[in-house]
Design a protein around this motif. Structure first.
Motif, short mmCIF file in Angstrom:
data_model
loop_
_atom_site.label_atom_id
_atom_site.label_comp_id
_atom_site.label_asym_id
_atom_site.label_seq_id
_atom_site.Cartn_x
_atom_site.Cartn_y
_atom_site.Cartn_z
N VAL A 160 -0.23 -9.49 -12.05
CA VAL A 160 -0.88 -9.27 -10.76
C VAL A 160 0.20 -8.96 -9.73
O VAL A 160 1.17 -9.70 -9.59
N VAL A 161 0.02 -7.87 -9.01
CA VAL A 161 1.03 -7.40 -8.05
C VAL A 161 0.76 -7.99 -6.68
O VAL A 161 -0.39 -8.01 -6.21
N ARG A 162 1.80 -8.47 -6.05
CA ARG A 162 1.70 -8.91 -4.65
C ARG A 162 2.07 -7.74 -3.76
O ARG A 162 3.24 -7.33 -3.70
N GLU A 163 1.10 -7.19 -3.06
CA GLU A 163 1.34 -6.02 -2.21
C GLU A 163 2.08 -6.44 -0.94
O GLU A 163 1.80 -7.48 -0.35
N LYS A 164 3.00 -5.59 -0.52
CA LYS A 164 3.73 -5.85 0.71
C LYS A 164 2.86 -5.50 1.92
O LYS A 164 2.13 -4.53 1.91
N THR A 165 2.98 -6.30 2.95
CA THR A 165 2.29 -5.99 4.20
C THR A 165 3.18 -5.07 5.03
O THR A 165 4.34 -4.79 4.68
N PHE A 166 2.64 -4.60 6.14
CA PHE A 166 3.40 -3.70 7.01
C PHE A 166 4.70 -4.35 7.48
O PHE A 166 5.76 -3.72 7.50
N PHE A 167 4.63 -5.64 7.83
CA PHE A 167 5.80 -6.32 8.36
C PHE A 167 6.83 -6.66 7.29
O PHE A 167 7.95 -7.07 7.62
#
Length: 224
Positions: A160-167
């Motif tokens: 399961v991939v942890r997506e990066k947020t904008f910040f």
């Protein structure tokens, strides 16, 4: 393993309905009131507008706070996350095998855990300080621990991939530098100008501070 967490989560659809519906009613009442009091003079119109704007803001806030959230019970099992609506009793299962990725974001009192499933649908668990002062940190910690245990036990299951947020992306740093330069210029203009400090300028400072705090909060994830 079983972990239970109670939260008051936001209802985005209900919030939009309250805000847009309430705004339409307020505008209609304001126009009707102006027409009715116009014959009493300009001062009466100004007083009416001040009252209707102040009352509308308070009313929209109260309605959003009262109708824009619901209590839920989140139960983390070895193979799934169970989301139970404590108002209606309805339950939704989010099986770890069906999760493709997830993303945790936080900005200006709003926190969101978004889970993307294999069928393209998304499970959103969001909170807002407007409804109750709380945090998703305990849920996120238990959720990531449950995912890690499940993946180790599943022997080769898709990660399961942890997506990066904008910040958490480098573009947020670039934008922070640009905004810092802009705010420095605005500050210099304020001290060299005879014009009073307006509410719009104060709003710019508040927005910049909120952005900088969100950027700082993401520094650990940005470093990984």
């Amino acid at each position: 393993m079983e972990q239970r967490i109670e939260l008051v989560i936001t209802r985005p659809g209900r919030m939009l309905l309250v805000w847009f519906g309430g705004l339409a009613v307020c505008i209609s009442v304001a126009i009707a009131g102006v027409i009715a009091v116009e014959r009493l003079g300009e001062n009466a119109v100004i007083v009416w507008l001040v009252l209707i704007i102040g009352g509308s803001l308070f009313g929209l806030y109260w309605l959003g706070k009262r109708n824009g959230a619901k209590p839920v019970l989140l139960t983390l099992w070895e193979d799934k996350l169970l989301v139970q609506d404590l108002t209606t009793g309805r339950e939704r299962d989010v099986h770890y095998d069906n999760i493709v990725s997830y993303q945790h974001s936080e900005f200006d009192g709003v926190e969101l855990l978004r889970i993307k499933l294999k069928d393209g649908s998304k499970e959103r668990i969001g909170i807002n300080d407007m409804h109750k002062h709380q945090t998703l940190s305990p849920l996120l910690k238990e959720f990531e621990a449950a995912l890690a245990i499940h993946q180790r036990a599943s022997n080769g299951a898709a990660k399961v991939v942890r997506e990066k947020t904008f910040f958490e992306k480098s573009i947020s740093t670039v934008l922070l530098v640009m905004l810092s330069g802009l705010m420095a210029w605005v500050t210099w203009m304020i001290f060299t100008s005879d014009k009073p400090l307006g509410a719009d300028i104060l709003g710019c400072y508040a927005s910049f501070i909120a952005y900088a705090m969100a950027w700082c909060n993401a520094r650990v994830q940005r470093a990984t």
